[in-house]
Design an enzyme around this catalytic site. Structure first.
Site, PDB file in Angstrom:
ATOM      1  N   THR A 120     -23.644  16.091  -1.197  1.00 44.28           N
ATOM      2  CA  THR A 120     -24.532  15.806  -2.322  1.00 44.28           C
ATOM      3  C   THR A 120     -24.057  14.615  -3.153  1.00 44.28           C
ATOM      4  O   THR A 120     -24.498  14.425  -4.279  1.00 44.28           O
ATOM      5  CB  THR A 120     -24.638  17.039  -3.232  1.00 44.28           C
ATOM      6  OG1 THR A 120     -23.311  17.424  -3.651  1.00 44.28           O
ATOM      7  CG2 THR A 120     -25.292  18.207  -2.510  1.00 44.28           C
TER       8      THR A 120
ATOM      9  N   GLY B  99     -23.933  11.260  -4.825  1.00 42.22           N
ATOM     10  CA  GLY B  99     -24.924  10.253  -5.173  1.00 42.22           C
ATOM     11  C   GLY B  99     -26.313  10.778  -5.459  1.00 42.22           C
ATOM     12  O   GLY B  99     -27.261   9.994  -5.581  1.00 42.22           O
ATOM     13  N   THR B 100     -26.460  12.097  -5.621  1.00 40.96           N
ATOM     14  CA  THR B 100     -27.805  12.638  -5.847  1.00 40.96           C
ATOM     15  C   THR B 100     -28.428  12.136  -7.151  1.00 40.96           C
ATOM     16  O   THR B 100     -29.604  11.779  -7.185  1.00 40.96           O
ATOM     17  CB  THR B 100     -27.777  14.174  -5.858  1.00 40.96           C
ATOM     18  OG1 THR B 100     -26.735  14.621  -6.742  1.00 40.96           O
ATOM     19  CG2 THR B 100     -27.528  14.737  -4.470  1.00 40.96           C
ATOM     20  N   GLY B 101     -27.635  12.105  -8.229  1.00 48.31           N
ATOM     21  CA  GLY B 101     -28.172  11.654  -9.508  1.00 48.31           C
ATOM     22  C   GLY B 101     -28.582  10.194  -9.478  1.00 48.31           C
ATOM     23  O   GLY B 101     -29.652   9.819  -9.985  1.00 48.31           O
ATOM     24  N   CYS B 102     -27.737   9.355  -8.887  1.00 49.13           N
ATOM     25  CA  CYS B 102     -28.057   7.932  -8.760  1.00 49.13           C
ATOM     26  C   CYS B 102     -29.335   7.748  -7.949  1.00 49.13           C
ATOM     27  O   CYS B 102     -30.215   6.956  -8.303  1.00 49.13           O
ATOM     28  CB  CYS B 102     -26.916   7.186  -8.067  1.00 49.13           C
ATOM     29  SG  CYS B 102     -25.312   7.341  -8.874  1.00 49.13           S
TER      30      CYS B 102
ATOM     31  N   LYS C 214     -32.130  17.433 -15.005  1.00 50.20           N
ATOM     32  CA  LYS C 214     -32.042  17.803 -13.590  1.00 50.20           C
ATOM     33  C   LYS C 214     -31.326  19.148 -13.423  1.00 50.20           C
ATOM     34  O   LYS C 214     -30.336  19.404 -14.088  1.00 50.20           O
ATOM     35  CB  LYS C 214     -31.303  16.711 -12.814  1.00 50.20           C
ATOM     36  CG  LYS C 214     -31.986  15.342 -12.915  1.00 50.20           C
ATOM     37  CD  LYS C 214     -31.148  14.233 -12.317  1.00 50.20           C
ATOM     38  CE  LYS C 214     -29.867  13.991 -13.092  1.00 50.20           C
ATOM     39  NZ  LYS C 214     -29.160  12.767 -12.679  1.00 50.20           N
TER      40      LYS C 214
END
Length: 273
Positions: A214, A216-219, A181
Site C-alpha cells: 500500500t 504511496g496510496t495517499g499520493c 480518507k
C-alpha cells in the site's frame, strides 16, 4: 492542418521517493495512467525504499520558487497537486508561487506527514504554517485519519461519524473542501468522506483489499483527483474516479514484486498485461 486540442497538464509539487512508489514518482505515474501530462516541482529528496525512509534532503526554498516559476511561465497548467512540504520556508515559497501563478487553477493538497513505514516527513513547526498558508488556498485537502487529527490537534477518529465531524470542522476552518480518507480505519470497507465548505457531504466506499503493498496510496489518490480536475471533471466526479482508480491499483498491487517491505500499488494495472 488542424491544431492539436489542448493537452491537460497537472503539476505535482512534492518530495521525491527514490524507491519509486510514492511522492513525485507516484504522482507522475498516476497522471500518465489517467491521460494527463505531468510536470513536477521537487520540494525534498528522500533516500527511501519499501522498508522506510533513511534520509531526507530538503530543497532550498528559493530553488523551489524557481522551479514553480519555470513550470508556470511555459506550461498551461490545468491542476496542481501538493504533497510533501517538510519545512516552513518551503511552505511559504509554495504559497507565494501559487499566488503568482495559480489564482484560478484547482489545487489539491495532500498534507503528507508520515510515510507508510511510519517515518515522519514534516517538521513539527511546519504543521501550523501548512494550516495557515495552504489550507485556505486549496480547493481540496485529502488528509488520512491521523493527518486530520494532527491538523485539528486532537485524537484520531474512531468511526466514520467522527471522521465526518473532523472533515466538517476542517472545512469550517478554511479549507474549501475536505476528503478524509478511511484507509487507516477498520472494517470490511474503506470509506472516504468528502465535505464541502457549505457542510454538504458525500461518501465513497470500497471493499478493503488485503495486501501489504500500500506504499504511496495517499499520493496516488490525491494525484488522481488532480488529474480528473485537469481533464475538466467536477470535484465529486474527480474524487469518484480517483477512488475507483486507487482501489483497482491496490487490488492489482500483488501482481508486482517490488522490494522486501510495503510495496507500491500498481499504477499501470490497466495498461500492463
Amino acid at each position: 492542418m488542424t491544431s492539436p486540442k489542448k493537452t491537460p497538464i497537472a503539476v505535482t509539487i512534492a518530495g521525491s521517493d527514490s524507491g519509486g512508489g510514492a511522492g513525485i514518482q507516484a504522482d507522475l505515474k498516476t497522471f500518465s495512467a489517467l491521460g494527463v501530462y505531468g510536470a513536477s516541482v521537487l520540494t525534498a529528496l528522500t533516500a527511501q525504499n519499501t522498508r522506510g525512509v533513511q534520509a531526507i534532503h530538503d530543497v532550498p526554498a528559493d530553488f523551489v520558487a524557481r522551479q514553480i516559476d519555470s513550470v508556470f511561465s511555459d506550461l498551461a497548467v490545468s491542476a496542481v497537486k501538493i504533497g510533501m512540504l517538510s519545512r516552513p520556508e518551503v511552505i511559504d515559497a509554495v504559497a507565494e508561487g501559487l499566488e503568482r501563478h495559480a489564482d484560478k487553477i484547482p489545487v489539491v493538497l495532500d498534507p503528507v506527514m508520515v510515510a507508510t513505514s511510519g517515518d515522519r516527513l514534516i517538521a513539527e513547526e511546519a504543521v501550523a504554517r501548512l494550516r495557515e498558508r495552504l489550507l485556505p488556498r486549496a480547493d481540496l485537502i485529502t488528509p488520512n485519519l491521523p493527518e486530520a487529527a494532527v491538523l485539528l490537534g486532537e485524537g484520531v477518529a474512531g468511526d466514520p461519524g467522527a471522521a465526518a465531524d473532523q472533515a466538517r470542522r476542517l472545512a469550517a476552518g478554511g479549507a474549501r473542501a475536505v476528503l478524509v480518507k478511511g484507509g487507516h480505519g477498520t472494517g470490511p470497507e474503506s470509506t472516504d468522506i468528502l465535505v464541502l465548505a457549505d457542510g454538504t457531504s458525500r461518501t465513497y466506499a470500497a471493499a478493503r483489499v488485503a495486501t501489504r503493498n500500500t506504499h504511496g496510496t495517499g499520493c496516488t489518490l490525491s494525484a488522481a483527483v488532480a488529474a480528473g480536475l485537469a481533464r475538466g471533471l467536477g470535484l465529486a466526479e474527480a474524487v469518484a474516479e480517483a477512488k475507483a482508480y486507487l482501489t483497482a491499483a491496490i487490488g492489482a498491487a500483488d501482481r508486482l514484486a517490488i522490494g522486501a517491505g510495503h510495496g507500491p500499488v500498481h499504477h499501470f494495472h490497466a495498461q500492463w498485461s
